[in-house]
Design a protein around this motif. Sequence first.
Motif, PDB file in Angstrom:
ATOM      1  N   LYS A 293    -113.740  25.340 -99.026  1.00 26.94           N
ATOM      2  CA  LYS A 293    -113.111  26.017 -97.889  1.00 26.94           C
ATOM      3  C   LYS A 293    -111.682  25.171 -97.530  1.00 26.94           C
ATOM      4  CE  LYS A 293    -117.499  25.909 -95.763  1.00 26.94           C
ATOM      5  NZ  LYS A 293    -118.630  25.362 -94.495  1.00 26.94           N
TER       6      LYS A 293
ATOM      7  N   VAL B 169    -118.015  25.070-100.427  1.00 32.10           N
ATOM      8  CA  VAL B 169    -118.916  26.341 -99.700  1.00 32.10           C
ATOM      9  C   VAL B 169    -119.995  26.180-100.244  1.00 32.10           C
ATOM     10  CG1 VAL B 169    -118.913  28.850-100.048  1.00 32.10           C
ATOM     11  CG2 VAL B 169    -116.547  27.929 -99.978  1.00 32.10           C
TER      12      VAL B 169
ATOM     13  N   GLU C 294    -107.105  32.655 -93.474  1.00 27.41           N
ATOM     14  CA  GLU C 294    -108.247  31.678 -93.857  1.00 27.41           C
ATOM     15  C   GLU C 294    -108.887  31.501 -92.464  1.00 27.41           C
ATOM     16  OE1 GLU C 294    -106.195  28.230 -95.206  1.00 27.41           O
ATOM     17  OE2 GLU C 294    -106.222  28.918 -97.340  1.00 27.41           O
TER      18      GLU C 294
ATOM     19  N   GLU D 217    -112.050  26.347 -89.446  1.00 30.02           N
ATOM     20  CA  GLU D 217    -113.343  25.652 -89.481  1.00 30.02           C
ATOM     21  C   GLU D 217    -113.717  25.077 -88.004  1.00 30.02           C
ATOM     22  OE1 GLU D 217    -115.297  23.520 -93.058  1.00 30.02           O
ATOM     23  OE2 GLU D 217    -113.366  24.009 -93.999  1.00 30.02           O
TER      24      GLU D 217
END
Length: 76
Positions: free
Chosen positions: A13, A19, A73, A76
């Motif tokens: 990530k 991942v 992207e 998170e």
Amino acid sequence: QNSHMSRFPTWRKPSGAPVSCVEKIKVLNENLAELRNLAQETLDDALLLGCSKEQARQILRDMLNELDSPYEEIPE
């Protein structure tokens, strides 16, 4: 065959964390394997047709470096 390319990378990530979704990893590894096979066929064809190995490799590198995506992207 390059043995280091026969292994798949640890997909990461943007944070650097791996991942962990098995299905995502499977899709990415399948895509990478297909791309590697096609790149190998392209290099082999270039050599069989009398082209320079270094030029063929440079063309493949340049193509990869020129890739871009409209996607950002995922934070998170």
